[in-house]
Design a protein around this motif. Structure first.
Motif, mmCIF file in Angstrom:
data_model
loop_
_atom_site.group_PDB
_atom_site.id
_atom_site.type_symbol
_atom_site.label_atom_id
_atom_site.label_comp_id
_atom_site.label_asym_id
_atom_site.label_seq_id
_atom_site.Cartn_x
_atom_site.Cartn_y
_atom_site.Cartn_z
ATOM 1 N N TYR A 6 -57.976 8.501 -15.328
ATOM 2 C CA TYR A 6 -57.076 9.645 -15.419
ATOM 3 C C TYR A 6 -55.975 9.645 -14.368
ATOM 4 O O TYR A 6 -55.529 10.710 -13.942
ATOM 5 C CB TYR A 6 -57.879 10.943 -15.310
ATOM 6 N N ASP A 7 -55.540 8.483 -13.921
ATOM 7 C CA ASP A 7 -54.374 8.383 -13.044
ATOM 8 C C ASP A 7 -54.628 9.052 -11.703
ATOM 9 O O ASP A 7 -54.329 10.225 -11.513
ATOM 10 C CB ASP A 7 -53.132 8.986 -13.705
ATOM 11 N N THR A 8 -55.154 8.307 -10.750
ATOM 12 C CA THR A 8 -55.595 8.831 -9.463
ATOM 13 C C THR A 8 -54.653 9.801 -8.786
ATOM 14 O O THR A 8 -53.655 9.419 -8.222
ATOM 15 C CB THR A 8 -55.846 7.681 -8.469
ATOM 16 N N GLY A 9 -55.024 11.040 -8.854
ATOM 17 C CA GLY A 9 -54.419 12.022 -7.971
ATOM 18 C C GLY A 9 -53.155 12.695 -8.396
ATOM 19 O O GLY A 9 -52.720 13.600 -7.728
ATOM 20 N N ARG A 10 -52.498 12.332 -9.497
ATOM 21 C CA ARG A 10 -51.245 12.992 -9.847
ATOM 22 C C ARG A 10 -51.359 13.784 -11.134
ATOM 23 O O ARG A 10 -51.997 13.366 -12.084
ATOM 24 C CB ARG A 10 -50.114 11.974 -10.013
ATOM 25 N N THR A 11 -50.722 14.936 -11.134
ATOM 26 C CA THR A 11 -50.482 15.681 -12.359
ATOM 27 C C THR A 11 -48.975 15.814 -12.436
ATOM 28 O O THR A 11 -48.251 15.296 -11.600
ATOM 29 C CB THR A 11 -51.130 17.090 -12.294
ATOM 30 N N GLY A 12 -48.479 16.549 -13.419
ATOM 31 C CA GLY A 12 -47.039 16.735 -13.494
ATOM 32 C C GLY A 12 -46.540 17.693 -12.431
ATOM 33 O O GLY A 12 -45.358 17.917 -12.299
ATOM 34 N N ARG A 13 -47.453 18.283 -11.639
ATOM 35 C CA ARG A 13 -47.085 19.350 -10.719
ATOM 36 C C ARG A 13 -46.872 18.868 -9.291
ATOM 37 O O ARG A 13 -45.872 19.131 -8.662
ATOM 38 C CB ARG A 13 -48.197 20.421 -10.764
ATOM 39 N N VAL A 19 -48.880 16.288 -5.812
ATOM 40 C CA VAL A 19 -49.837 15.271 -5.406
ATOM 41 C C VAL A 19 -51.101 15.960 -4.905
ATOM 42 O O VAL A 19 -51.033 16.871 -4.107
ATOM 43 C CB VAL A 19 -49.245 14.381 -4.290
ATOM 44 N N CYS A 20 -52.260 15.517 -5.380
ATOM 45 C CA CYS A 20 -53.515 16.115 -4.928
ATOM 46 C C CYS A 20 -53.665 15.890 -3.432
ATOM 47 O O CYS A 20 -53.452 14.789 -2.937
ATOM 48 C CB CYS A 20 -54.698 15.489 -5.669
ATOM 49 N N GLN A 21 -54.078 16.921 -2.717
ATOM 50 C CA GLN A 21 -54.231 16.806 -1.269
ATOM 51 C C GLN A 21 -55.393 15.884 -0.943
ATOM 52 O O GLN A 21 -56.471 15.982 -1.531
ATOM 53 C CB GLN A 21 -54.454 18.177 -0.652
ATOM 54 N N ASP A 75 -54.488 5.953 3.001
ATOM 55 C CA ASP A 75 -53.343 6.848 2.840
ATOM 56 C C ASP A 75 -53.426 7.682 1.568
ATOM 57 O O ASP A 75 -52.647 8.614 1.387
ATOM 58 C CB ASP A 75 -52.042 6.044 2.815
ATOM 59 N N SER A 76 -54.343 7.342 0.673
ATOM 60 C CA SER A 76 -54.430 8.043 -0.609
ATOM 61 C C SER A 76 -55.823 7.878 -1.187
ATOM 62 O O SER A 76 -56.600 6.995 -0.778
ATOM 63 C CB SER A 76 -53.405 7.490 -1.598
ATOM 64 N N LEU A 77 -56.136 8.717 -2.165
ATOM 65 C CA LEU A 77 -57.411 8.604 -2.858
ATOM 66 C C LEU A 77 -57.500 7.279 -3.592
ATOM 67 O O LEU A 77 -58.551 6.632 -3.607
ATOM 68 C CB LEU A 77 -57.573 9.774 -3.836
ATOM 69 N N ARG A 78 -56.413 6.877 -4.209
ATOM 70 C CA ARG A 78 -56.398 5.598 -4.920
ATOM 71 C C ARG A 78 -56.794 4.452 -3.991
ATOM 72 O O ARG A 78 -57.611 3.591 -4.345
ATOM 73 C CB ARG A 78 -55.011 5.335 -5.516
ATOM 74 N N GLU A 79 -56.220 4.452 -2.805
ATOM 75 C CA GLU A 79 -56.512 3.394 -1.833
ATOM 76 C C GLU A 79 -57.977 3.453 -1.401
ATOM 77 O O GLU A 79 -58.643 2.418 -1.281
ATOM 78 C CB GLU A 79 -55.596 3.534 -0.629
ATOM 79 N N TYR A 139 -65.395 8.427 5.488
ATOM 80 C CA TYR A 139 -65.644 9.761 4.966
ATOM 81 C C TYR A 139 -64.296 10.308 4.535
ATOM 82 O O TYR A 139 -63.318 10.250 5.295
ATOM 83 C CB TYR A 139 -66.265 10.664 6.035
ATOM 84 N N ILE A 140 -64.202 10.804 3.307
ATOM 85 C CA ILE A 140 -62.927 11.286 2.765
ATOM 86 C C ILE A 140 -63.141 12.596 2.013
ATOM 87 O O ILE A 140 -64.267 12.959 1.675
ATOM 88 C CB ILE A 140 -62.294 10.256 1.804
ATOM 89 N N GLY A 141 -62.047 13.291 1.751
ATOM 90 C CA GLY A 141 -62.095 14.499 0.937
ATOM 91 C C GLY A 141 -60.810 14.634 0.150
ATOM 92 O O GLY A 141 -59.765 14.120 0.555
ATOM 93 N N TRP A 142 -60.873 15.326 -0.978
ATOM 94 C CA TRP A 142 -59.655 15.522 -1.762
ATOM 95 C C TRP A 142 -59.786 16.754 -2.653
ATOM 96 O O TRP A 142 -60.887 17.191 -2.988
ATOM 97 C CB TRP A 142 -59.331 14.288 -2.608
ATOM 98 N N SER A 143 -58.640 17.327 -2.994
ATOM 99 C CA SER A 143 -58.607 18.436 -3.935
ATOM 100 C C SER A 143 -58.412 17.852 -5.324
ATOM 101 O O SER A 143 -57.549 16.999 -5.534
ATOM 102 C CB SER A 143 -57.461 19.399 -3.604
ATOM 103 N N ASN A 144 -59.220 18.297 -6.249
ATOM 104 C CA ASN A 144 -59.117 17.756 -7.596
ATOM 105 C C ASN A 144 -58.114 18.568 -8.403
ATOM 106 O O ASN A 144 -58.467 19.511 -9.090
ATOM 107 C CB ASN A 144 -60.484 17.769 -8.288
ATOM 108 N N CYS A 145 -56.841 18.210 -8.280
ATOM 109 C CA CYS A 145 -55.808 18.906 -9.058
ATOM 110 C C CYS A 145 -55.426 18.106 -10.292
ATOM 111 O O CYS A 145 -54.440 18.410 -10.953
ATOM 112 C CB CYS A 145 -54.581 19.187 -8.191
#
Length: 325
Positions: free
Chosen positions: A163-170, A172-174, A183-187, A206-212
């Motif tokens: 589902y395309d790591t981290g981007r929507t049309g709105r 960038v997911c934090q 530097d990114s969830l994808r990485e 250890y990482i964290g992210w908002s699922n937008c």
């Protein structure tokens, strides 16, 4: 650089409160920088250019503004226009509560541990915990979920590749890299298999992210649901937070800047939470800690309680949670 950013944000917020617009600041600095003569025919120094502002702001802060302007207006948009603006320089994480109001210490007086309960009614949860901002662990909080059987590093890797790591049309997911180099969830999700499996000799992570990502979110919500103890009138925020990593330090001691209290479900692994009262309640309240086991949910108003996490030895830690009102 982090201290300079904190200083800059404080100055910008004071400017905003005083009614000084970003356009006025930008115009002034741009004009001053283009001036190229002094009495002795030399180009003026930055200290000379900013001299007439000394009564309102210190020189260090203004030089910082000048440096940031060279990176573009994105950072200023972040400060003046809100968190949805994309920026070249990230808002310092620790700055979010610099200007918070003093806390009412009634939220922490007499509390020296986190209650561990099960089979609690919605009414009792609301009355004794949610309304009082009292931390609690619901030991049967994830009952009826199958997330514990499915969520893993590879589950998230496959999900976000689909589902395309981290981007929507709105926007960038934090993403929170904490002390990793990512530097990114994808990485992060493309780290080596050995490191993902937490094999000896590999670097801790250890990482964290908002699922937008809406499509990924729909897939995730098939495997967990709103906790049973939340009152029917309570509304879950659509945005979920996911934290994942191996044994070691998790999030450092901090306080959040979100809208509401939140719950966090421990899907796998064991996490130790250290909770501390606000600084103004230091002499009235105590600091304490609690361990959250797999299948349990901890509920904390992270806007009011300072908190730090540590992943305990053993399985990878995976948690998911969201805000509720």
């Amino acid at each position: 650089m982090q201290k300079a950013e904190k200083r800059l944000v404080a100055i910008l917020r004071r400017a905003k409160q005083a009614g000084i617009s970003i356009e006025a600041i930008n115009t002034y600095i741009s004009t001053e920088i283009t001036k190229n003569t002094t009495k002795d025919g030399q180009k003026p120094t930055y200290l000379q250019k900013f001299g007439k502002f000394k009564s309102n702001f210190n020189i260090f802060g203004l030089i910082t503004i000048g440096l940031v302007l060279t990176a573009g207006k994105s950072y200023f948009s972040r400060v003046f226009e809100g968190p949805d603006s994309e920026c070249l320089i990230k808002m310092p994480f620790d700055e979010t509560k610099v200007f918070r109001k003093p806390e009412d210490c009634s939220i922490c007086k007499g509390i020296n541990k986190v209650d561990r309960i099960s089979n609690i009614s919605q009414q009792d949860f609301d009355e004794f915990y949610a309304l009082k901002a009292k931390p609690v662990i619901i030991t049967d909080g994830t009952r009826g979920w199958d997330a514990q059987d499915l969520f893993s590093f590879n589950f998230f890797k496959d999900l976000y590749e689909k589902y395309d790591t981290g981007r929507t049309g709105r926007t960038v997911c934090q993403f929170f890299p904490y002390k990793t180099e990512f530097d990114s969830l994808r990485e992060a999700l493309n780290m080596s298999e050995a490191r993902a499996r937490l094999e000896p000799g590999t670097k801790e992570w250890y990482i964290g992210w908002s699922n937008c990502n809406d499509r990924a979110g729909q897939e995730l919500r098939k495997h967990y649901k709103r906790p049973y103890f939340l009152p029917d009138i309570s509304e879950n925020m659509a945005l979920s937070w996911i934290f994942m990593g191996g044994p070691g330090e998790g999030a450092h001691m901090h306080v959040d800047n979100v809208h509401y209290a939140s719950w966090q479900a421990q899907i796998r692994g064991r996490k130790k939470w250290r909770l501390a009262p606000p600084p103004e309640c230091h002499y009235a309240c105590e600091e304490f800690s609690a361990i959250v086991e797999p299948g349990e949910i901890i509920v904390v108003d992270t806007n009011r309680w300072y908190h730090q996490t540590h992943i305990l030895p053993g399985d990878i830690s995976i948690t998911i949670g969201t805000e509720f009102d």
